[in-house]
Design a protein around this motif. Structure first.
Motif, PDB file in Angstrom:
ATOM      1  N   GLN A 113       0.829  -1.197   0.000  1.00 26.94           N
ATOM      2  CA  GLN A 113       0.000   0.000   0.000  1.00 26.94           C
ATOM      3  C   GLN A 113       0.867   1.252   0.000  1.00 26.94           C
ATOM      4  N   LEU A 114       1.967   1.223   0.733  1.00 22.34           N
ATOM      5  CA  LEU A 114       2.870   2.375   0.774  1.00 22.34           C
ATOM      6  C   LEU A 114       3.505   2.601  -0.592  1.00 22.34           C
ATOM      7  N   PHE A 115       3.982   1.499  -1.188  1.00 20.34           N
ATOM      8  CA  PHE A 115       4.538   1.604  -2.538  1.00 20.34           C
ATOM      9  C   PHE A 115       3.511   2.213  -3.476  1.00 20.34           C
ATOM     10  N   ARG A 116       2.276   1.753  -3.322  1.00 16.30           N
ATOM     11  CA  ARG A 116       1.196   2.195  -4.195  1.00 16.30           C
ATOM     12  C   ARG A 116       0.959   3.689  -4.047  1.00 16.30           C
ATOM     13  N   LEU A 117       0.856   4.136  -2.804  1.00 20.52           N
ATOM     14  CA  LEU A 117       0.602   5.556  -2.552  1.00 20.52           C
ATOM     15  C   LEU A 117       1.765   6.404  -3.059  1.00 20.52           C
ATOM     16  N   LEU A 118       2.980   5.920  -2.870  1.00 27.24           N
ATOM     17  CA  LEU A 118       4.157   6.648  -3.340  1.00 27.24           C
ATOM     18  C   LEU A 118       4.118   6.790  -4.860  1.00 27.24           C
ATOM     19  N   SER A 119       3.879   5.670  -5.523  1.00 29.63           N
ATOM     20  CA  SER A 119       3.864   5.690  -6.982  1.00 29.63           C
ATOM     21  C   SER A 119       2.761   6.598  -7.500  1.00 29.63           C
ATOM     22  N   LYS A 120       1.631   6.610  -6.779  1.00 29.16           N
ATOM     23  CA  LYS A 120       0.508   7.420  -7.228  1.00 29.16           C
ATOM     24  C   LYS A 120       0.901   8.887  -7.248  1.00 29.16           C
TER      25      LYS A 120
ATOM     26  N   GLY B  74       7.557   1.333 -12.735  1.00 29.20           N
ATOM     27  CA  GLY B  74       6.615   0.284 -13.098  1.00 29.20           C
ATOM     28  C   GLY B  74       6.177  -0.543 -11.902  1.00 29.20           C
ATOM     29  N   ILE B  75       6.739  -0.258 -10.724  1.00 31.35           N
ATOM     30  CA  ILE B  75       6.455  -1.094  -9.558  1.00 31.35           C
ATOM     31  C   ILE B  75       4.976  -1.108  -9.217  1.00 31.35           C
ATOM     32  N   HIS B  76       4.391   0.080  -9.173  1.00 28.55           N
ATOM     33  CA  HIS B  76       3.033   0.188  -8.651  1.00 28.55           C
ATOM     34  C   HIS B  76       1.989  -0.640  -9.387  1.00 28.55           C
ATOM     35  N   GLN B 111      15.462  -2.540   0.946  1.00 24.23           N
ATOM     36  CA  GLN B 111      14.161  -1.884   0.925  1.00 24.23           C
ATOM     37  C   GLN B 111      14.310  -0.373   1.004  1.00 24.23           C
ATOM     38  N   GLN B 112      15.190   0.072   1.902  1.00 21.04           N
ATOM     39  CA  GLN B 112      15.439   1.510   2.009  1.00 21.04           C
ATOM     40  C   GLN B 112      15.929   2.080   0.692  1.00 21.04           C
ATOM     41  N   GLN B 113      16.827   1.330   0.050  1.00 23.83           N
ATOM     42  CA  GLN B 113      17.399   1.792  -1.212  1.00 23.83           C
ATOM     43  C   GLN B 113      16.313   1.935  -2.273  1.00 23.83           C
ATOM     44  N   LEU B 114      15.380   0.986  -2.281  1.00 17.79           N
ATOM     45  CA  LEU B 114      14.289   1.044  -3.257  1.00 17.79           C
ATOM     46  C   LEU B 114      13.400   2.249  -2.997  1.00 17.79           C
ATOM     47  N   PHE B 115      13.051   2.456  -1.727  1.00 20.45           N
ATOM     48  CA  PHE B 115      12.274   3.632  -1.366  1.00 20.45           C
ATOM     49  C   PHE B 115      12.990   4.892  -1.823  1.00 20.45           C
ATOM     50  N   ARG B 116      14.309   4.895  -1.593  1.00 27.50           N
ATOM     51  CA  ARG B 116      15.119   6.058  -1.922  1.00 27.50           C
ATOM     52  C   ARG B 116      15.073   6.346  -3.416  1.00 27.50           C
TER      53      ARG B 116
END
Lengths: 217, 217
Positions: A113-120, B74-76, B111-116
Motif C-alpha cells: 500500500q505504501l509503494f502504491r501511494l508513493l507511486s501514485k 513500473g512497480i506500482h 528496501q530503504q534503497q528502493l524507497f530512496r
DNA sequence: CGGCGGCTTGAAGGACGTCAAGATTAGTGG
DNA sequence: CCACTAATCTTGACGTCCTTCAAGCCGCCG
C-alpha cells in the motif's frame, strides 16, 4: 485506506493513529526541512503543499482533500520536502511513520500500500508537466477536484473551492488573471456557473472533453 | 549502487543480475503496458523513456545515463507506464524485480534503497513542473546532464548529447527551434560552445546561475 | 461607513510556437 | 573517393497565447 488488510492488522493500525486538529487557515501541519516523523490523512478541510524558493517565491505543489494522504514524499530524505498549510479548518489523522514502517515489514499488505501511494504521487505531477493550454489546465483542475470529491461521496454537480484564485493559478503555473478569464469564458460557454468560490457544473461532458488530454496522459 | 549493503548481500545480488545488450538505436528495452518484471541499470549508452498519447504524440519523460536505473516507476501497477528506447548502443544490467522484492523483505538496506530510488524519481519531474523560461530550462538540462556524467567520473568541461534536439525540446516542453535558438544565444554569450551534439562549457558558473532557479526547487 | 483583500476586466507587450526555407551532417551506393 | 539522399539542425518572419500592468469592483470586517 487499504482494502486488502485484515482485521488484526487494522487493530494494530489504530494504535498508530492520532486524531489532531483543528488547524486554522494559514497554520502549518509541517514545514520544509523539518524532521520527517509522520504522514497524515485529511479528515476534514483542505491542505495545500508548497515550496518557497530562494527568491521567496511560492510554488504550490498540490491540494489534499478529505480522505487523502499528505506527507508521503518526505520518506526519502527523512525530512519533509515542502510546507503543508491549512486552507480552512483542517482535521487530520496522524500516522507515526516509524511504527508504520516496522509494521510494513511484518504485514506485506501495508508495504504494498505504501509503494502504491508513493507511486501514485509520481503520476499526479503530470497535470503540470505537459505543455497544455490554460483552458485544458483549468478544466483538468476542476474535473480532478470534482472526481476526488465524488470518490468520497460528495455532490458531483457542484463544489466549493477552498483556495484563492492565486493558489489555483500558482499550482497550474498560470497568472491569477488568466484563471479568472478562463473561468469567465467557461461560464459564457455554458460549461460551468461560477460565483466566487462556488462552482456548478452545467455541461460536465464538455468540460471533461477539454480535460481529457491532460488527465489521460 | 547501494553503499550500506554488506558483502553476503552483494553475493545474493549477483544471482539476480543479468547482463543484456547491446540494444541498437531505436530498439525498445520495454514498452508501455508490458508486464513489469525487472528494473535495469544502464552500463553504457543512453536510454530515453517516453509515452505516446491517444493522439499519437510522443511525450519524452526522461533520459538515463550510465550508472542510472530505468523502470522503477513500473512497480506500482505491475506494468511499465512508459516505453524505454535506446538512443545509441545500450548495455544494461537486468534485475529481476520479484527476486529483488523478496530479498528486500530480508535485508533492510535493500528496501530503504528502493524507497530512496523511488522518491528520487518523484523529485526529478520538478525540472518540467515549474513555469521556467526557455533559457532556464535549457541551462538546467545541460547542467543536470553534466553533473550526472561528472558523478560517474566523466569530463566536467564537455559532453556529448546522444539525443536529437527534438527529444530535448520535447522533454523540456519547448519547440525544437527554440532549443536551437537558445543554444545559439548561449554560445554568442560565451557560456558554451556548441558543435552539433558536442557541447563545451566555457562559463560553467554563469550557466549554473541560470539553472539555479530550476534545480534548487 | 470606510478600508482592505480577493476577484475581475481591459489594453499592451513579450516569449514562445508555427510555418517555411536553407544549411549542415551522416549515411549509402556507385 | 565522390555524388546523392535523407535526416537533423539552423535561421528568419509572423502569429498567438499568456503575462504584465493598471484600474475598477465586490464582499467582508472593523
Amino acid at each position: 485506506m487499504p482494502s486488502g488488510v485484515d482485521k488484526p492488522a487494522l487493530q494494530v493500525l489504530h494504535c498508530l493513529v492520532e486524531h489532531v486538529g483543528p488547524f486554522r487557515e494559514g497554520e502549518h501541519l509541517f514545514r520544509a526541512h523539518e524532521a520527517f516523523g509522520a504522514i497524515f490523512a485529511v479528515r476534514g478541510g483542505t491542505v495545500k503543499t508548497r515550496l518557497i524558493d530562494s527568491l521567496g517565491r511560492e510554488q504550490v505543489l498540490g491540494f489534499y482533500l478529505p480522505g487523502e494522504m499528505v506527507g508521503l514524499n518526505g520518506i526519502h530524505p527523512d525530512h519533509y520536502p515542502c510546507d503543508a498549510v491549512a486552507l480552512d479548518s483542517v482535521y487530520l489523522c496522524r500516522f507515526s511513520f516509524r511504527a508504520l514502517e516496522t509494521l510494513a515489514a511484518r504485514i506485506p499488505g501495508i508495504q504494498q500500500q505504501l509503494f502504491r501511494l508513493l507511486s501514485k504521487d509520481i503520476g499526479v505531477a503530470s497535470l503540470l508537466a505537459g505543455d497544455f493550454s490554460a483552458d485544458e489546465r483549468v478544466a483538468a483542475f476542476l474535473v480532478s477536484i470534482a472526481d476526488r470529491f465524488a470518490a468520497r461521496g460528495f455532490s458531483t454537480s457542484a463544489l466549493h473551492l477552498s483556495m484563492p484564485r492565486s493558489d489555483i493559478a500558482n499550482y497550474l503555473r498560470l497568472a491569477a488573471e488568466t484563471v479568472s478569464r478562463v473561468l469567465r469564458r467557461f461560464q459564457d460557454q455554458g460549461l460551468i456557473s461560477v460565483a466566487g468560490r462556488e462552482v456548478k457544473f452545467t455541461a460536465p461532458q464538455a468540460l471533461r472533453a477539454l480535460a481529457r488530454n491532460v488527465l489521460t496522459t
